[in-house]
Write an enzyme that holds these catalytic residues in place. Sequence first.
Site, PDB file in Angstrom:
ATOM      1  N   TYR A 157       0.721  -1.240   0.120  1.00 19.95           N
ATOM      2  CA  TYR A 157       0.170   0.008  -0.037  1.00 19.95           C
ATOM      3  C   TYR A 157       1.077   1.245  -0.073  1.00 19.95           C
ATOM      4  O   TYR A 157       0.523   2.210  -0.754  1.00 19.95           O
ATOM      5  CB  TYR A 157      -0.936   0.004   1.287  1.00 19.95           C
ATOM      6  CG  TYR A 157      -1.820   1.159   1.192  1.00 19.95           C
ATOM      7  CD1 TYR A 157      -3.137   1.229   0.480  1.00 19.95           C
ATOM      8  CD2 TYR A 157      -1.487   2.185   1.994  1.00 19.95           C
ATOM      9  CE1 TYR A 157      -4.026   1.991   0.485  1.00 19.95           C
ATOM     10  CE2 TYR A 157      -2.442   3.450   2.159  1.00 19.95           C
ATOM     11  CZ  TYR A 157      -3.658   3.230   1.368  1.00 19.95           C
ATOM     12  OH  TYR A 157      -4.452   4.413   1.275  1.00 19.95           O
ATOM     13  N   LYS A 161       1.339   3.833  -3.230  1.00 17.04           N
ATOM     14  CA  LYS A 161       1.116   5.360  -3.286  1.00 17.04           C
ATOM     15  C   LYS A 161       2.380   6.311  -3.043  1.00 17.04           C
ATOM     16  O   LYS A 161       2.250   7.400  -3.835  1.00 17.04           O
ATOM     17  CB  LYS A 161       0.710   5.758  -1.634  1.00 17.04           C
ATOM     18  CG  LYS A 161      -0.860   5.043  -1.468  1.00 17.04           C
ATOM     19  CD  LYS A 161      -1.890   5.759  -2.215  1.00 17.04           C
ATOM     20  CE  LYS A 161      -3.310   5.100  -1.909  1.00 17.04           C
ATOM     21  NZ  LYS A 161      -4.249   5.880  -2.753  1.00 17.04           N
TER      22      LYS A 161
END
Length: 253
Positions: A157, A161
């Site tokens: 994650y 990002k």
Amino acid sequence: MSDAVKIVVDDKLVLGEPFTKAASEFKARSPGKSALVLGSTGEVGREVVKHLMASDAFDKVTVLARRPIEYTGPNAEKLKQKPADFENTEQLERDFAGHTHAFSCLGTTRAKNGKDAFYKVDHDYALNAAKAAKTAGVEHYSNCSSNGADKNSMFLYMKTKGEVDSEIQDMGFPRVSIFHPSMLLCDRKEARLMERAASYVMPLLDYVMPGKMSIPTSTVAWAMVNNTFKKVDTPVAELLTNKQMLDEFKKSQ
């Protein structure tokens, strides 16, 4: 429209006098501007639409989404809707054409949709949209990312990002703003078990470490839109932290 996402601007929306003043000054200084919102049916995206519409700073606000929006509030005639196809880059360029500002709130979760679907939305779709916006001549690109985003992270994650943040900053927009909120606080209809549990713990953690652990989605949206109104004379790439967003919102109230 049974599957429509309802967006309502009412007296619960807190803008503050500095926000409304900045919006008015922006409109006078930069007339004819238009905004496009990606991820407008998500938690942050809906709030961004609310703040944009309430500000009356843009001549047109376009939402690019897979589900229709049922909007109730001021300036409804300025809201335009287009179906989203993030795999068709040529269509994306046509969608962005004529818009000066873009707000990207795209995102899903690995827990909800699996690793591959998460990466496709949060990486591939996010970058397809940003590249199309750059080609179409968007002046200011605002991206809602995440606290802890780091392209060198070992966690999917945060790594994803961070990769997107880095690539968007390198695209050469006249102005790009990256927002790093911590845990998002909202009345999510699909709240997962861990999110519900965290919502009870966060007030205590916020007390111990103020400004670092969580933030309401409405405050993120307020910060993204309010930041747009600031006068910038030279090309800039900026990163706004969770604490910066909270502090600026509190000062405006």
